[in-house]
Design a protein around this motif. Sequence first.
Motif, mmCIF file in Angstrom:
data_model
loop_
_atom_site.group_PDB
_atom_site.id
_atom_site.type_symbol
_atom_site.label_atom_id
_atom_site.label_comp_id
_atom_site.label_asym_id
_atom_site.label_seq_id
_atom_site.Cartn_x
_atom_site.Cartn_y
_atom_site.Cartn_z
ATOM 1 N N ARG A 268 39.080 41.902 52.707
ATOM 2 C CA ARG A 268 39.770 40.815 53.407
ATOM 3 C C ARG A 268 40.238 39.747 52.421
ATOM 4 N NH1 ARG A 268 35.509 39.392 57.902
ATOM 5 N NH2 ARG A 268 36.647 37.449 57.762
ATOM 6 N N LYS A 269 41.372 39.188 52.718
ATOM 7 C CA LYS A 269 41.943 38.152 51.852
ATOM 8 C C LYS A 269 41.461 36.776 52.274
ATOM 9 C CE LYS A 269 46.105 40.645 50.711
ATOM 10 N NZ LYS A 269 47.541 40.631 50.627
ATOM 11 N N ASP A 270 41.441 35.848 51.336
ATOM 12 C CA ASP A 270 41.166 34.425 51.551
ATOM 13 C C ASP A 270 39.766 34.139 52.113
ATOM 14 O OD1 ASP A 270 43.731 33.851 50.643
ATOM 15 O OD2 ASP A 270 44.562 34.040 52.660
ATOM 16 N N ILE A 271 38.784 34.958 51.795
ATOM 17 C CA ILE A 271 37.414 34.664 52.236
ATOM 18 C C ILE A 271 36.502 34.341 51.055
ATOM 19 C CG2 ILE A 271 37.592 36.072 54.316
ATOM 20 C CD1 ILE A 271 35.846 38.175 52.835
ATOM 21 N N HIS A 272 36.956 34.612 49.845
ATOM 22 C CA HIS A 272 36.134 34.384 48.662
ATOM 23 C C HIS A 272 36.419 33.008 48.056
ATOM 24 C CE1 HIS A 272 34.798 38.513 48.757
ATOM 25 N NE2 HIS A 272 36.057 38.900 48.892
ATOM 26 N N PRO A 273 35.386 32.345 47.511
ATOM 27 C CA PRO A 273 35.617 31.042 46.877
ATOM 28 C C PRO A 273 36.402 31.193 45.571
ATOM 29 C CG PRO A 273 33.344 31.717 46.576
ATOM 30 C CD PRO A 273 33.985 32.735 47.478
ATOM 31 N N ASN A 274 36.998 30.112 45.153
ATOM 32 C CA ASN A 274 37.789 30.101 43.933
ATOM 33 C C ASN A 274 36.855 30.163 42.723
ATOM 34 O OD1 ASN A 274 39.829 29.862 42.112
ATOM 35 N ND2 ASN A 274 40.200 27.697 42.493
ATOM 36 N N ARG B 259 32.037 30.259 33.935
ATOM 37 C CA ARG B 259 32.768 30.448 35.182
ATOM 38 C C ARG B 259 31.863 30.128 36.355
ATOM 39 N NH1 ARG B 259 37.636 32.755 34.633
ATOM 40 N NH2 ARG B 259 37.607 33.558 36.750
ATOM 41 N N SER B 260 32.428 29.471 37.379
ATOM 42 C CA SER B 260 31.638 29.053 38.532
ATOM 43 C C SER B 260 32.551 28.851 39.736
ATOM 44 C CB SER B 260 30.909 27.756 38.217
ATOM 45 O OG SER B 260 30.193 27.295 39.328
ATOM 46 N N THR B 261 31.913 28.735 40.905
ATOM 47 C CA THR B 261 32.646 28.449 42.136
ATOM 48 C C THR B 261 32.447 27.016 42.587
ATOM 49 O OG1 THR B 261 30.815 29.193 43.492
ATOM 50 C CG2 THR B 261 32.490 30.839 42.928
ATOM 51 N N VAL B 262 31.809 26.191 41.766
ATOM 52 C CA VAL B 262 31.532 24.808 42.137
ATOM 53 C C VAL B 262 32.849 24.038 42.281
ATOM 54 C CG1 VAL B 262 31.253 23.943 39.769
ATOM 55 C CG2 VAL B 262 30.079 22.808 41.625
ATOM 56 N N ASN B 263 32.905 23.152 43.279
ATOM 57 C CA ASN B 263 34.089 22.317 43.493
ATOM 58 C C ASN B 263 33.851 20.958 42.863
ATOM 59 O OD1 ASN B 263 35.473 24.248 44.987
ATOM 60 N ND2 ASN B 263 34.382 23.666 46.851
#
Length: 89
Positions: free
Chosen positions: A2-8, A26-30
């Motif tokens: 599925r598209k657009d469900i994973h964090p950046n 590398r991390s998904t922290v905002n």
Amino acid sequence: MRKDIHPNYKEVLFHDTNADVYFLTRSTVNTKSTREYEGVEYPYYPLDISSASHPFYTGEQRKTSTEGRVASFNKRFGAFGGRKKKSAE
């Protein structure tokens, strides 16, 4: 998949403020702030403690300015434990 469900997932600059050490990983922290590191702008995230400053990894012991709760209790009430009770004869 599925598209657009994973964090950046992107490169982030972490800064251990206690040891003044920078980590680029590398991390998904905002984050809202950015910093320049080696000529490139990265998202910036400050840390209080990391492997560069944690006593378990560095092997150094740190003295705290406050004594522990048990030591404080023994200091206040330790004399009371030394008395012996009168035995009933």
